[in-house]
Design a protein around this motif. Structure first.
Motif, PDB file in Angstrom:
ATOM      1  N   ALA A  67       1.290  -1.377   0.030  1.00  0.00           N
ATOM      2  CA  ALA A  67       0.054   0.406   0.441  1.00  0.00           C
ATOM      3  C   ALA A  67       0.762   1.129   0.072  1.00  0.00           C
ATOM      4  O   ALA A  67      -0.269   2.727  -0.452  1.00  0.00           O
ATOM      5  N   TRP A  68       2.101   1.182   0.742  1.00  0.00           N
ATOM      6  CA  TRP A  68       3.467   2.289   0.406  1.00  0.00           C
ATOM      7  C   TRP A  68       2.521   2.726  -0.884  1.00  0.00           C
ATOM      8  O   TRP A  68       3.160   3.666  -0.824  1.00  0.00           O
ATOM      9  N   GLY A  69       3.612   2.393  -1.896  1.00  0.00           N
ATOM     10  CA  GLY A  69       3.840   2.644  -3.269  1.00  0.00           C
ATOM     11  C   GLY A  69       4.694   2.838  -3.748  1.00  0.00           C
ATOM     12  O   GLY A  69       5.222   3.377  -4.138  1.00  0.00           O
ATOM     13  N   VAL A 152      13.644  -3.036   1.679  1.00  0.00           N
ATOM     14  CA  VAL A 152      14.128  -2.159   2.588  1.00  0.00           C
ATOM     15  C   VAL A 152      13.239  -3.179   4.101  1.00  0.00           C
ATOM     16  O   VAL A 152      12.642  -4.672   4.434  1.00  0.00           O
ATOM     17  N   GLY A 153      13.481  -2.554   5.670  1.00  0.00           N
ATOM     18  CA  GLY A 153      12.719  -2.801   5.994  1.00  0.00           C
ATOM     19  C   GLY A 153      13.785  -2.100   7.524  1.00  0.00           C
ATOM     20  O   GLY A 153      15.162  -0.899   7.309  1.00  0.00           O
ATOM     21  N   LEU A 154      13.774  -2.840   8.536  1.00  0.00           N
ATOM     22  CA  LEU A 154      14.930  -1.999  10.233  1.00  0.00           C
ATOM     23  C   LEU A 154      15.606  -3.405  10.989  1.00  0.00           C
ATOM     24  O   LEU A 154      15.256  -4.165   9.833  1.00  0.00           O
ATOM     25  N   ALA A 155      16.468  -2.872  11.484  1.00  0.00           N
ATOM     26  CA  ALA A 155      17.145  -3.897  11.995  1.00  0.00           C
ATOM     27  C   ALA A 155      17.639  -3.671  13.404  1.00  0.00           C
ATOM     28  O   ALA A 155      17.825  -2.756  13.270  1.00  0.00           O
ATOM     29  N   GLU A 156      18.078  -3.815  13.952  1.00  0.00           N
ATOM     30  CA  GLU A 156      18.565  -4.405  15.310  1.00  0.00           C
ATOM     31  C   GLU A 156      19.644  -4.982  15.683  1.00  0.00           C
ATOM     32  O   GLU A 156      19.704  -6.381  15.243  1.00  0.00           O
ATOM     33  N   HIS A 168      16.764  -0.024   6.374  1.00  0.00           N
ATOM     34  CA  HIS A 168      17.585   0.340   5.290  1.00  0.00           C
ATOM     35  C   HIS A 168      16.673   0.860   3.929  1.00  0.00           C
ATOM     36  O   HIS A 168      15.664   0.055   4.366  1.00  0.00           O
ATOM     37  N   ALA A 169      17.595   1.114   3.223  1.00  0.00           N
ATOM     38  CA  ALA A 169      16.480   0.956   1.646  1.00  0.00           C
ATOM     39  C   ALA A 169      17.836   0.404   0.604  1.00  0.00           C
ATOM     40  O   ALA A 169      17.920   1.071  -0.356  1.00  0.00           O
ATOM     41  N   LEU A 170      17.512  -0.777   0.668  1.00  0.00           N
ATOM     42  CA  LEU A 170      19.293  -1.602  -0.488  1.00  0.00           C
ATOM     43  C   LEU A 170      18.455  -2.198  -1.163  1.00  0.00           C
ATOM     44  O   LEU A 170      17.675  -2.492  -2.039  1.00  0.00           O
ATOM     45  N   TYR A 171      19.011  -1.524  -2.535  1.00  0.00           N
ATOM     46  CA  TYR A 171      18.521  -1.744  -4.129  1.00  0.00           C
ATOM     47  C   TYR A 171      20.205  -1.494  -4.469  1.00  0.00           C
ATOM     48  O   TYR A 171      20.784  -1.417  -4.857  1.00  0.00           O
ATOM     49  N   GLU A 172      20.220  -2.438  -6.401  1.00  0.00           N
ATOM     50  CA  GLU A 172      20.622  -2.563  -6.788  1.00  0.00           C
ATOM     51  C   GLU A 172      19.575  -1.490  -8.664  1.00  0.00           C
ATOM     52  O   GLU A 172      18.937  -1.837  -9.056  1.00  0.00           O
ATOM     53  N   VAL A 173      20.796  -1.012  -9.316  1.00  0.00           N
ATOM     54  CA  VAL A 173      20.531  -0.516 -10.754  1.00  0.00           C
ATOM     55  C   VAL A 173      20.844  -1.392 -12.123  1.00  0.00           C
ATOM     56  O   VAL A 173      22.358  -1.350 -11.515  1.00  0.00           O
ATOM     57  N   ARG A 174      20.561  -1.961 -12.706  1.00  0.00           N
ATOM     58  CA  ARG A 174      20.966  -2.353 -14.030  1.00  0.00           C
ATOM     59  C   ARG A 174      20.026  -2.091 -15.105  1.00  0.00           C
ATOM     60  O   ARG A 174      19.297  -1.509 -15.337  1.00  0.00           O
ATOM     61  N   PHE A 211       8.543   3.822  16.167  1.00  0.00           N
ATOM     62  CA  PHE A 211       7.284   3.608  14.556  1.00  0.00           C
ATOM     63  C   PHE A 211       6.735   2.361  15.800  1.00  0.00           C
ATOM     64  O   PHE A 211       5.516   1.535  14.947  1.00  0.00           O
ATOM     65  N   ASP A 212       5.891   2.829  16.651  1.00  0.00           N
ATOM     66  CA  ASP A 212       4.459   2.926  17.381  1.00  0.00           C
ATOM     67  C   ASP A 212       3.405   3.690  17.267  1.00  0.00           C
ATOM     68  O   ASP A 212       3.847   5.274  17.504  1.00  0.00           O
ATOM     69  N   GLY A 213       2.778   2.952  17.813  1.00  0.00           N
ATOM     70  CA  GLY A 213       1.275   3.969  17.648  1.00  0.00           C
ATOM     71  C   GLY A 213       1.012   4.970  16.280  1.00  0.00           C
ATOM     72  O   GLY A 213       1.100   4.127  14.733  1.00  0.00           O
ATOM     73  N   ALA A 214      -0.324   6.009  17.023  1.00  0.00           N
ATOM     74  CA  ALA A 214      -1.054   6.058  15.459  1.00  0.00           C
ATOM     75  C   ALA A 214      -0.174   7.052  14.253  1.00  0.00           C
ATOM     76  O   ALA A 214       0.953   7.162  14.910  1.00  0.00           O
ATOM     77  N   GLY A 215       0.185   6.775  13.035  1.00  0.00           N
ATOM     78  CA  GLY A 215       1.138   7.297  12.489  1.00  0.00           C
ATOM     79  C   GLY A 215       2.346   6.776  11.649  1.00  0.00           C
ATOM     80  O   GLY A 215       2.985   7.597  10.906  1.00  0.00           O
ATOM     81  N   SER A 216       2.582   5.841  12.773  1.00  0.00           N
ATOM     82  CA  SER A 216       3.722   5.098  12.740  1.00  0.00           C
ATOM     83  C   SER A 216       4.085   4.529  11.250  1.00  0.00           C
ATOM     84  O   SER A 216       5.289   4.574  11.077  1.00  0.00           O
ATOM     85  N   SER A 217       3.087   4.319  10.984  1.00  0.00           N
ATOM     86  CA  SER A 217       3.537   3.536   9.035  1.00  0.00           C
ATOM     87  C   SER A 217       3.988   4.661   8.256  1.00  0.00           C
ATOM     88  O   SER A 217       4.372   4.761   7.373  1.00  0.00           O
ATOM     89  N   GLU A 218       3.391   5.789   8.464  1.00  0.00           N
ATOM     90  CA  GLU A 218       3.828   6.771   7.929  1.00  0.00           C
ATOM     91  C   GLU A 218       4.608   7.585   8.072  1.00  0.00           C
ATOM     92  O   GLU A 218       5.553   7.898   7.142  1.00  0.00           O
ATOM     93  N   ARG A 219       5.273   7.203   9.357  1.00  0.00           N
ATOM     94  CA  ARG A 219       6.117   7.613   9.712  1.00  0.00           C
ATOM     95  C   ARG A 219       7.283   7.014   9.290  1.00  0.00           C
ATOM     96  O   ARG A 219       8.386   7.290   8.735  1.00  0.00           O
ATOM     97  N   LEU A 220       7.570   5.560   9.434  1.00  0.00           N
ATOM     98  CA  LEU A 220       7.758   4.910   9.256  1.00  0.00           C
ATOM     99  C   LEU A 220       8.031   4.648   6.979  1.00  0.00           C
ATOM    100  O   LEU A 220       9.411   4.891   6.616  1.00  0.00           O
ATOM    101  N   ARG A 221       6.917   4.878   6.558  1.00  0.00           N
ATOM    102  CA  ARG A 221       7.193   5.421   5.023  1.00  0.00           C
ATOM    103  C   ARG A 221       7.402   6.320   4.097  1.00  0.00           C
ATOM    104  O   ARG A 221       9.218   6.165   3.510  1.00  0.00           O
ATOM    105  N   ALA A 222       7.299   7.638   5.201  1.00  0.00           N
ATOM    106  CA  ALA A 222       8.672   8.489   4.715  1.00  0.00           C
ATOM    107  C   ALA A 222      10.268   8.743   4.709  1.00  0.00           C
ATOM    108  O   ALA A 222      10.844   9.440   3.446  1.00  0.00           O
ATOM    109  N   ALA A 223      10.290   7.575   5.445  1.00  0.00           N
ATOM    110  CA  ALA A 223      11.882   8.106   6.244  1.00  0.00           C
ATOM    111  C   ALA A 223      12.837   7.015   5.187  1.00  0.00           C
ATOM    112  O   ALA A 223      13.864   7.391   4.776  1.00  0.00           O
ATOM    113  N   ILE A 224      11.668   5.445   4.839  1.00  0.00           N
ATOM    114  CA  ILE A 224      12.525   4.944   3.685  1.00  0.00           C
ATOM    115  C   ILE A 224      12.085   5.863   2.229  1.00  0.00           C
ATOM    116  O   ILE A 224      13.340   5.690   1.951  1.00  0.00           O
TER     117      ILE A 224
END
Length: 245
Positions: A67-69, A152-156, A168-174, A211-224
């Motif tokens: 849903a993040w697109g 895309v992810g979180l790492a502890e 993190h947002a790890l990607y490669e381009v060809r 990234f807990d509670g209301a709005g956490s998904s949108e904050r995480l999406r914005a950070a990624i």
């Protein structure tokens, strides 16, 4: 001794000439490209990875973020960056087929194998016949004690003294030629900042928000999305795909 020095000098010269020839060939192929299509398949899921002193709870977890697109966002940003040099044409493709290839062909162990994305571009992308296709997919890196993190992810990462968190947002381009489907170049997005205590080989940053509670998904999406927005121009620039680079 003199003979060995001469042989070494000749070998170095041959390597240099080979590299120069390869650069000229690549530059010529780039100059011939007028139309490109952009394929992105990195953003359908997010992972949570734990490493270090985690005990038995160290199995990576994943969740859907379709849903993040993010892939649509990447195509939009790449189109804007590349439009100054190329005519970017919309393309259709099965995103799941590209995302299903999890083994990075950028890794040294895979350099002698045929790139797995070549056939997908040939068989799964329409329209065919563009000068080139730019394929953006997940990349992989090591975290701490050898755990893999991907896409895309979180790492502890836990130590005896402290816990560290990363997004993190790890990607490669060809860049794939549109007639022969040869891979002209492939490059993994580089780290944005290597000053942190825990580092991975790709765009990442410390977790600075909860990234807990209301709005956490949108904050995480914005950070990624911010990691992608800051790293994509650098990666395309390193590949000399942006005008003036």
């Amino acid at each position: 001794m003199r003979g060995k020095i001469i042989i070494l000098a000749c070998a170095i010269a041959c390597v240099a000439l080979g590299a120069a020839a390869a650069f000229e060939t690549r530059a010529g192929r780039l100059q011939a490209i007028k139309t490109v299509g952009i394929i992105s398949a990195i953003g359908e899921e997010i992972s949570l990875t734990r490493a270090g002193l985690t005990g038995l709870d160290n199995v990576a977890q994943t969740a859907s973020i379709s849903a993040w697109g993010l892939d649509e966002l990447i195509v939009q940003q790449a189109t804007k960056l590349l439009s100054g040099r190329f005519h970017v044409q919309p393309v259709s493709y099965r995103r799941a087929a590209f995302a299903a290839i999890r083994d990075s062909a950028v890794a040294p162990v895979n350099l002698l194998r045929s790139d797995p994305f070549k056939e997908l571009v040939r068989s799964d992308v329409t329209p065919q016949g563009l000068d080139a296709y730019i394929v953006i997919t997940r990349a992989r890196s090591k975290l701490g004690n050898g755990r893999n993190v991907e896409g895309v992810g979180l790492a502890e990462y836990r130590t005896l003294l402290a816990d560290y968190g990363l997004i993190h947002a790890l990607y490669e381009v060809r860049l794939i030629e549109g007639k022969s489907f040869d891979v002209i170049e492939k490059r993994a997005a580089a780290p944005l900042d290597n000053t942190g205590t825990v580092r991975i080989a790709g765009p990442s940053g410390p977790i600075e928000a909860t990234f807990d509670g209301a709005g956490s998904s949108e904050r995480l999406r914005a950070a990624i999305a911010d990691l992608i927005a800051r790293s994509l121009p650098l990666t395309l620039g390193d590949m000399h795909l942006i005008e003036g680079q």
